[in-house]
Design an enzyme around this catalytic site. Structure first.
Site, PDB file in Angstrom:
ATOM      1  N   LYS A  32       0.857  -1.185   0.000  1.00 22.45           N
ATOM      2  CA  LYS A  32       0.000   0.000   0.000  1.00 22.45           C
ATOM      3  C   LYS A  32       0.894   1.237   0.000  1.00 22.45           C
ATOM      4  O   LYS A  32       1.789   1.358   0.835  1.00 22.45           O
ATOM      5  CB  LYS A  32      -0.897   0.019   1.247  1.00 22.45           C
ATOM      6  CG  LYS A  32      -1.853   1.209   1.253  1.00 22.45           C
ATOM      7  CD  LYS A  32      -2.721   1.227   2.486  1.00 22.45           C
ATOM      8  CE  LYS A  32      -2.038   1.808   3.689  1.00 22.45           C
ATOM      9  NZ  LYS A  32      -1.810   3.260   3.649  1.00 22.45           N
ATOM     10  N   ASP A  59      -3.438   4.506  -1.594  1.00 16.41           N
ATOM     11  CA  ASP A  59      -4.343   4.960  -0.517  1.00 16.41           C
ATOM     12  C   ASP A  59      -4.284   6.489  -0.391  1.00 16.41           C
ATOM     13  O   ASP A  59      -3.616   7.018   0.481  1.00 16.41           O
ATOM     14  CB  ASP A  59      -3.870   4.267   0.774  1.00 16.41           C
ATOM     15  CG  ASP A  59      -4.658   4.649   2.014  1.00 16.41           C
ATOM     16  OD1 ASP A  59      -5.818   5.076   1.881  1.00 16.41           O
ATOM     17  OD2 ASP A  59      -4.104   4.509   3.116  1.00 16.41           O
ATOM     18  N   LYS A  61      -7.215   8.420  -0.419  1.00 16.51           N
ATOM     19  CA  LYS A  61      -8.452   8.845   0.283  1.00 16.51           C
ATOM     20  C   LYS A  61      -8.994  10.168  -0.248  1.00 16.51           C
ATOM     21  O   LYS A  61      -9.098  11.147   0.481  1.00 16.51           O
ATOM     22  CB  LYS A  61      -8.185   8.988   1.791  1.00 16.51           C
ATOM     23  CG  LYS A  61      -7.682   7.745   2.481  1.00 16.51           C
ATOM     24  CD  LYS A  61      -7.621   7.964   3.994  1.00 16.51           C
ATOM     25  CE  LYS A  61      -7.088   6.782   4.733  1.00 16.51           C
ATOM     26  NZ  LYS A  61      -5.646   6.548   4.581  1.00 16.51           N
ATOM     27  N   ASP A  64     -13.369  15.488  -2.103  1.00 21.64           N
ATOM     28  CA  ASP A  64     -13.463  16.856  -2.637  1.00 21.64           C
ATOM     29  C   ASP A  64     -14.799  16.951  -3.366  1.00 21.64           C
ATOM     30  O   ASP A  64     -15.614  16.029  -3.292  1.00 21.64           O
ATOM     31  CB  ASP A  64     -12.261  17.108  -3.577  1.00 21.64           C
ATOM     32  CG  ASP A  64     -11.899  18.593  -3.668  1.00 21.64           C
ATOM     33  OD1 ASP A  64     -12.829  19.437  -3.677  1.00 21.64           O
ATOM     34  OD2 ASP A  64     -10.707  18.913  -3.748  1.00 21.64           O
ATOM     35  N   THR A 122      -9.924   4.137  11.303  1.00 25.05           N
ATOM     36  CA  THR A 122      -9.685   3.218  12.429  1.00 25.05           C
ATOM     37  C   THR A 122      -8.927   3.898  13.582  1.00 25.05           C
ATOM     38  O   THR A 122      -8.801   3.327  14.653  1.00 25.05           O
ATOM     39  CB  THR A 122      -8.902   1.974  11.966  1.00 25.05           C
ATOM     40  OG1 THR A 122      -7.853   2.389  11.092  1.00 25.05           O
ATOM     41  CG2 THR A 122      -9.797   0.997  11.249  1.00 25.05           C
ATOM     42  N   ARG A 214       2.962  -0.712  10.711  1.00 24.63           N
ATOM     43  CA  ARG A 214       4.030  -0.756  11.711  1.00 24.63           C
ATOM     44  C   ARG A 214       4.291  -2.133  12.318  1.00 24.63           C
ATOM     45  O   ARG A 214       5.413  -2.394  12.742  1.00 24.63           O
ATOM     46  CB  ARG A 214       3.734   0.294  12.797  1.00 24.63           C
ATOM     47  CG  ARG A 214       3.961   1.705  12.278  1.00 24.63           C
ATOM     48  CD  ARG A 214       3.289   2.766  13.099  1.00 24.63           C
ATOM     49  NE  ARG A 214       1.826   2.741  12.915  1.00 24.63           N
ATOM     50  CZ  ARG A 214       1.010   3.678  13.367  1.00 24.63           C
ATOM     51  NH1 ARG A 214       1.494   4.718  14.023  1.00 24.63           N
ATOM     52  NH2 ARG A 214      -0.294   3.592  13.160  1.00 24.63           N
TER      53      ARG A 214
HETATM   54  O1  C5P Z   1       0.969   1.088  11.050  1.00 27.36           O
HETATM   55  P1  C5P Z   1      -0.473   0.690  10.837  1.00 27.36           P
HETATM   56  O2  C5P Z   1      -0.653  -0.797  10.615  1.00 27.36           O
HETATM   57  O3  C5P Z   1      -1.391   1.264  11.887  1.00 27.36           O
HETATM   58  O4  C5P Z   1      -0.821   1.384   9.442  1.00 27.36           O
HETATM   59  C1  C5P Z   1      -2.104   1.354   8.910  1.00 27.36           C
HETATM   60  C2  C5P Z   1      -2.075   1.953   7.529  1.00 27.36           C
HETATM   61  O5  C5P Z   1      -3.394   1.931   7.015  1.00 27.36           O
HETATM   62  C3  C5P Z   1      -1.611   3.396   7.457  1.00 27.36           C
HETATM   63  O6  C5P Z   1      -0.885   3.555   6.243  1.00 27.36           O
HETATM   64  C4  C5P Z   1      -2.878   4.205   7.405  1.00 27.36           C
HETATM   65  O7  C5P Z   1      -2.764   5.377   6.652  1.00 27.36           O
HETATM   66  C5  C5P Z   1      -3.839   3.238   6.701  1.00 27.36           C
HETATM   67  N1  C5P Z   1      -5.260   3.392   7.007  1.00 27.36           N
HETATM   68  C6  C5P Z   1      -5.780   3.311   8.278  1.00 27.36           C
HETATM   69  N2  C5P Z   1      -7.113   3.485   8.526  1.00 27.36           N
HETATM   70  C7  C5P Z   1      -7.961   3.742   7.526  1.00 27.36           C
HETATM   71  C8  C5P Z   1      -7.447   3.801   6.214  1.00 27.36           C
HETATM   72  C9  C5P Z   1      -6.093   3.609   5.991  1.00 27.36           C
HETATM   73  O8  C5P Z   1      -5.014   3.050   9.219  1.00 27.36           O
HETATM   74  N3  C5P Z   1      -9.248   3.865   7.755  1.00 27.36           N
END
Ligand code: C5P
Length: 236
Positions: A32, A59, A61, A64, A122, A214
């Site tokens: 991603k 991603d 998002k 607009d 989330t 992460r």
């Molecule tokens: O590090 P972690 O696993 O929390 O990363 C989650 C990834 O998913 C990040 O790149 C974040 O931008 C993306 N994301 C998210 N929640 C959403 C949409 C995308 O955490 N609703």
């Protein structure tokens, strides 16, 4: 769509990203690309990843006015990638126009780009959603409502937390994609996420795609972390 784990390449530069992929032998795995990397490197980062056979979720998002989103999506569709997204909170007209943009921009390309909508981030909890966004009701009720709107507007699925996935599938259809970030091997390290879950629960809750950042990128051995997540997810 094949159930997959997309590794969130939340790095600043292509150099850093490429070093991470090569050093940890993650070549060819689904990835991603988010705002951080794309805003720095632009479309060439996508070309480079595609040349190395990575399935790609871009991603960005989008959120607009409908005509701006349609034209942006038409441009993004020419990248011929697997998944693109918008915010469902942009509303029906915006999502319909996003879909139209993808369809008009992708003719002649090989992939059928899936278009999905972010429901409630989330990183947000119930109190923040109620007080800061003035959205009443529970997170679950709001994510289900936004998912139904997304489906009616022609989206292929939504981004949601693992905890909402079963009800979204029930309210939409089993084939409506649930793409779930907030994945943690142990529930102790949330970082800035609020609605987290383990890969095992993700599988039990019928997530189609896991997005993991992460838990892999900050692991001592990213490759083993990926394998462990994959195993837990596939084991049920
Ligand atoms: O590090 P972690 O696993 O929390 O990363 C989650 C990834 O998913 C990040 O790149 C974040 O931008 C993306 N994301 C998210 N929640 C959403 C949409 C995308 O955490 N609703």
């Amino acid at each position: 769509m094949k159930p997959s784990i997309y590794i969130a390449l939340d790095f600043t530069t292509w150099k850093e990203t490429d070093e991470f992929i090569q050093m940890h032998q993650l070549q060819g795995l689904p990835v991603k690309v988010g705002m951080e990397l794309y805003y720095r490197e632009g479309p060439r980062v996508i070309e480079k990843l595609k040349a190395n056979n990575h399935p790609i979720f871009l991603d960005l998002k989008l959120h607009d006015i409908p005509s701006t989103v349609r034209k942006a999506m038409k441009n993004l569709a020419t990248l011929d990638i697997d998944i693109l997204n918008v915010h469902a909170l942009g509303g029906r007209k915006m999502m319909e126009q996003a879909k139209e943009g993808i369809l008009s921009g992708s003719s002649g390309y090989q992939k059928e780009t899936k278009l999905i909508a972010v429901t409630i981030l989330t990183s947000m909890n119930q109190k923040e959603m109620n007080l800061e966004l003035s959205l009443t009701g529970s997170i679950l009720a709001n994510t289900v409502q936004l998912s139904k709107l997304a489906k009616e507007s022609g989206m292929d699925g939504v981004v949601c937390s693992v905890h909402e996935a079963p009800q979204i599938k029930q309210a939409c259809t089993p084939s409506f994609l649930t793409v779930t970030p907030g994945i943690r091997l142990e529930e102790s390290n949330r970082h800035d996420q609020e609605r987290i879950a383990t890969p095992r629960i993700a599988r039990q809750n019928s997530s189609d795609i896991l997005v993991v950042g992460r838990s892999i990128t900050e692991a001592k051995s990213p490759y083993h972390a990926y394998e462990q997540i994959n195993k837990e997810w596939e084991d049920k």
